[in-house]
Design a protein around this motif. Structure first.
Motif, PDB file in Angstrom:
ATOM      1  N   VAL A  39      -1.800   8.224  11.533  1.00  0.00           N
ATOM      2  CA  VAL A  39      -2.330   6.917  10.413  1.00  0.00           C
ATOM      3  C   VAL A  39      -1.523   5.601  11.326  1.00  0.00           C
ATOM      4  O   VAL A  39      -2.186   4.614  11.514  1.00  0.00           O
ATOM      5  N   VAL A  40      -0.350   5.876  11.616  1.00  0.00           N
ATOM      6  CA  VAL A  40       0.486   4.907  12.447  1.00  0.00           C
ATOM      7  C   VAL A  40      -0.161   4.375  13.568  1.00  0.00           C
ATOM      8  O   VAL A  40      -0.394   3.003  13.730  1.00  0.00           O
ATOM      9  N   LEU A  41      -0.540   5.298  14.419  1.00  0.00           N
ATOM     10  CA  LEU A  41      -1.077   5.100  15.981  1.00  0.00           C
ATOM     11  C   LEU A  41      -2.392   4.156  15.516  1.00  0.00           C
ATOM     12  O   LEU A  41      -2.666   3.184  16.166  1.00  0.00           O
ATOM     13  N   ARG A  42      -3.259   4.657  14.527  1.00  0.00           N
ATOM     14  CA  ARG A  42      -4.367   3.913  14.230  1.00  0.00           C
ATOM     15  C   ARG A  42      -4.196   2.483  13.816  1.00  0.00           C
ATOM     16  O   ARG A  42      -5.132   1.532  14.128  1.00  0.00           O
ATOM     17  N   GLY A  67      -4.958   9.900   4.605  1.00  0.00           N
ATOM     18  CA  GLY A  67      -4.851   9.119   5.745  1.00  0.00           C
ATOM     19  C   GLY A  67      -5.914   8.140   6.253  1.00  0.00           C
ATOM     20  O   GLY A  67      -5.975   7.199   6.378  1.00  0.00           O
ATOM     21  N   GLN A  68      -7.166   8.906   6.004  1.00  0.00           N
ATOM     22  CA  GLN A  68      -8.663   7.891   6.180  1.00  0.00           C
ATOM     23  C   GLN A  68      -8.367   6.689   5.171  1.00  0.00           C
ATOM     24  O   GLN A  68      -8.644   5.603   5.640  1.00  0.00           O
ATOM     25  N   SER A  69      -8.214   7.129   4.031  1.00  0.00           N
ATOM     26  CA  SER A  69      -8.214   6.075   2.988  1.00  0.00           C
ATOM     27  C   SER A  69      -7.101   4.847   3.360  1.00  0.00           C
ATOM     28  O   SER A  69      -7.295   3.791   2.894  1.00  0.00           O
ATOM     29  N   ALA A  70      -5.829   5.362   3.629  1.00  0.00           N
ATOM     30  CA  ALA A  70      -4.907   4.649   4.247  1.00  0.00           C
ATOM     31  C   ALA A  70      -5.354   3.505   5.080  1.00  0.00           C
ATOM     32  O   ALA A  70      -5.164   2.378   5.018  1.00  0.00           O
ATOM     33  N   VAL A  71      -5.914   4.002   6.126  1.00  0.00           N
ATOM     34  CA  VAL A  71      -6.569   3.288   7.281  1.00  0.00           C
ATOM     35  C   VAL A  71      -7.262   1.984   6.967  1.00  0.00           C
ATOM     36  O   VAL A  71      -7.448   0.964   7.003  1.00  0.00           O
ATOM     37  N   LEU A  72      -8.226   2.642   6.020  1.00  0.00           N
ATOM     38  CA  LEU A  72      -9.591   1.391   5.499  1.00  0.00           C
ATOM     39  C   LEU A  72      -8.818   0.572   4.538  1.00  0.00           C
ATOM     40  O   LEU A  72      -9.044  -0.560   4.682  1.00  0.00           O
ATOM     41  N   MET A  73      -7.929   1.070   3.840  1.00  0.00           N
ATOM     42  CA  MET A  73      -7.257   0.037   2.613  1.00  0.00           C
ATOM     43  C   MET A  73      -6.498  -1.110   3.469  1.00  0.00           C
ATOM     44  O   MET A  73      -6.564  -2.283   2.988  1.00  0.00           O
ATOM     45  N   ALA A  74      -5.763  -0.426   4.314  1.00  0.00           N
ATOM     46  CA  ALA A  74      -4.905  -1.160   5.070  1.00  0.00           C
ATOM     47  C   ALA A  74      -6.000  -2.408   5.808  1.00  0.00           C
ATOM     48  O   ALA A  74      -5.528  -3.474   5.761  1.00  0.00           O
ATOM     49  N   GLN A  75      -6.942  -2.070   6.275  1.00  0.00           N
ATOM     50  CA  GLN A  75      -8.032  -3.029   7.070  1.00  0.00           C
ATOM     51  C   GLN A  75      -8.551  -3.993   6.131  1.00  0.00           C
ATOM     52  O   GLN A  75      -8.772  -5.053   6.192  1.00  0.00           O
ATOM     53  N   ASN A  76      -8.782  -3.341   4.917  1.00  0.00           N
ATOM     54  CA  ASN A  76      -9.536  -4.083   3.953  1.00  0.00           C
ATOM     55  C   ASN A  76      -8.586  -5.078   2.917  1.00  0.00           C
ATOM     56  O   ASN A  76      -9.235  -6.028   2.667  1.00  0.00           O
ATOM     57  N   LEU A 107       0.855  -1.313   0.004  1.00  0.00           N
ATOM     58  CA  LEU A 107      -0.071  -0.151   0.000  1.00  0.00           C
ATOM     59  C   LEU A 107       0.929   1.287   0.006  1.00  0.00           C
ATOM     60  O   LEU A 107       1.621   1.317   1.018  1.00  0.00           O
ATOM     61  N   ALA A 108       0.630   1.937  -1.147  1.00  0.00           N
ATOM     62  CA  ALA A 108       1.573   3.290  -1.237  1.00  0.00           C
ATOM     63  C   ALA A 108       0.576   4.439  -0.924  1.00  0.00           C
ATOM     64  O   ALA A 108      -0.298   4.657  -1.500  1.00  0.00           O
ATOM     65  N   VAL A 109       1.115   5.391   0.050  1.00  0.00           N
ATOM     66  CA  VAL A 109       0.142   6.451   0.436  1.00  0.00           C
ATOM     67  C   VAL A 109       1.086   7.793   0.286  1.00  0.00           C
ATOM     68  O   VAL A 109       2.008   7.944   1.042  1.00  0.00           O
ATOM     69  N   ASP A 110       0.310   8.672  -0.314  1.00  0.00           N
ATOM     70  CA  ASP A 110       1.052   9.914  -0.658  1.00  0.00           C
ATOM     71  C   ASP A 110       0.060  10.765  -1.273  1.00  0.00           C
ATOM     72  O   ASP A 110      -0.836  10.212  -2.208  1.00  0.00           O
ATOM     73  N   ASP A 111       0.003  12.039  -1.166  1.00  0.00           N
ATOM     74  CA  ASP A 111      -0.830  12.972  -1.541  1.00  0.00           C
ATOM     75  C   ASP A 111      -0.564  13.583  -2.952  1.00  0.00           C
ATOM     76  O   ASP A 111      -0.990  14.137  -3.586  1.00  0.00           O
ATOM     77  N   ASN A 112       0.600  13.387  -3.333  1.00  0.00           N
ATOM     78  CA  ASN A 112       1.241  13.672  -4.468  1.00  0.00           C
ATOM     79  C   ASN A 112       1.343  12.530  -5.421  1.00  0.00           C
ATOM     80  O   ASN A 112       1.714  11.523  -5.419  1.00  0.00           O
ATOM     81  N   GLU A 113       0.742  12.810  -6.696  1.00  0.00           N
ATOM     82  CA  GLU A 113       0.403  11.991  -7.612  1.00  0.00           C
ATOM     83  C   GLU A 113       1.682  11.560  -8.292  1.00  0.00           C
ATOM     84  O   GLU A 113       1.917  10.438  -8.610  1.00  0.00           O
ATOM     85  N   ASP A 114       2.650  12.290  -8.385  1.00  0.00           N
ATOM     86  CA  ASP A 114       3.870  12.158  -9.270  1.00  0.00           C
ATOM     87  C   ASP A 114       4.838  11.155  -8.100  1.00  0.00           C
ATOM     88  O   ASP A 114       5.407  10.237  -8.711  1.00  0.00           O
ATOM     89  N   ASN A 115       4.512  11.207  -6.973  1.00  0.00           N
ATOM     90  CA  ASN A 115       5.355  10.519  -5.956  1.00  0.00           C
ATOM     91  C   ASN A 115       4.774   9.225  -6.199  1.00  0.00           C
ATOM     92  O   ASN A 115       5.249   7.990  -6.061  1.00  0.00           O
ATOM     93  N   LEU A 116       3.315   8.997  -6.023  1.00  0.00           N
ATOM     94  CA  LEU A 116       2.646   7.598  -6.271  1.00  0.00           C
ATOM     95  C   LEU A 116       3.023   7.071  -7.520  1.00  0.00           C
ATOM     96  O   LEU A 116       3.373   5.747  -7.408  1.00  0.00           O
ATOM     97  N   GLN A 117       3.210   7.723  -8.626  1.00  0.00           N
ATOM     98  CA  GLN A 117       3.537   7.184  -9.834  1.00  0.00           C
ATOM     99  C   GLN A 117       4.994   6.664  -9.791  1.00  0.00           C
ATOM    100  O   GLN A 117       5.090   5.518 -10.360  1.00  0.00           O
ATOM    101  N   LEU A 118       5.676   7.153  -9.130  1.00  0.00           N
ATOM    102  CA  LEU A 118       7.288   6.811  -9.248  1.00  0.00           C
ATOM    103  C   LEU A 118       7.112   5.555  -8.191  1.00  0.00           C
ATOM    104  O   LEU A 118       7.828   4.382  -8.690  1.00  0.00           O
TER     105      LEU A 118
END
Length: 138
Positions: free
Chosen positions: A81-84, A52-61, A23-34
């Motif tokens: 996010v890490v704490l959750r 962060g909200q999406s990251a937590v849900l995707m990690a669970q799912n 799971l790659a989490v970044d709000d910058n589209e260029d960083n996600l592409q890389l």
């Protein structure tokens, strides 16, 4: 989203060939592409989140094998996010790598204390990024 789903009809041989899911989490589209391109090169499946909200849900799912987490997100910061994730029995064992432009020693220590396994500095040095991903997946 690039996803390999496992079904019960897989043979043990196919299960061994299953690519790790990152799971790659970044709000910058260029960083996600890389990150996505690098993960494909090293034979990892990947899913992405931009907050962060999406990251937590995707990690669970999806229960990924590894999370690459940008520490500066628009809604929740990376520490939150890490704490959750670490408080949830379903996600507490997933290794998390902090991905950050914050290179100060005290920032890095804060990320590790919160529960990140390692951290990677931006801008990426591809060889270091690949080595860190491989280390965390092994």
């Amino acid at each position: 989203m690039d996803m390999n789903l496992q079904s019960s009809s897989h043979s043990p041989q196919q299960d061994q060939l299953r690519q790790p899911l990152v799971l790659a989490v970044d709000d910058n589209e260029d960083n996600l592409q890389l990150l996505a391109q690098l993960l494909m090169l090293i034979d990892c499946s990947h899913i992405t989140a931009t907050d962060g909200q999406s990251a937590v849900l995707m990690a669970q799912n999806y229960q990924p094998n590894l999370i690459l987490l940008d520490m500066m997100l628009p809604d929740l910061d990376g520490i939150e996010v890490v704490l959750r994730l670490k408080q949830n029995p379903e996600t507490m064992e997933i290794p998390i790598v902090a991905v950050t432009a914050m290179a100060r020693e005290e920032d890095q220590q804060r990320f590790l204390r919160a529960g990140c396994q390692e951290y990677i500095k931006k801008p990426y040095i591809i060889e270091e990024l690949e080595a860190t991903i491989r280390r965390c997946l092994s």
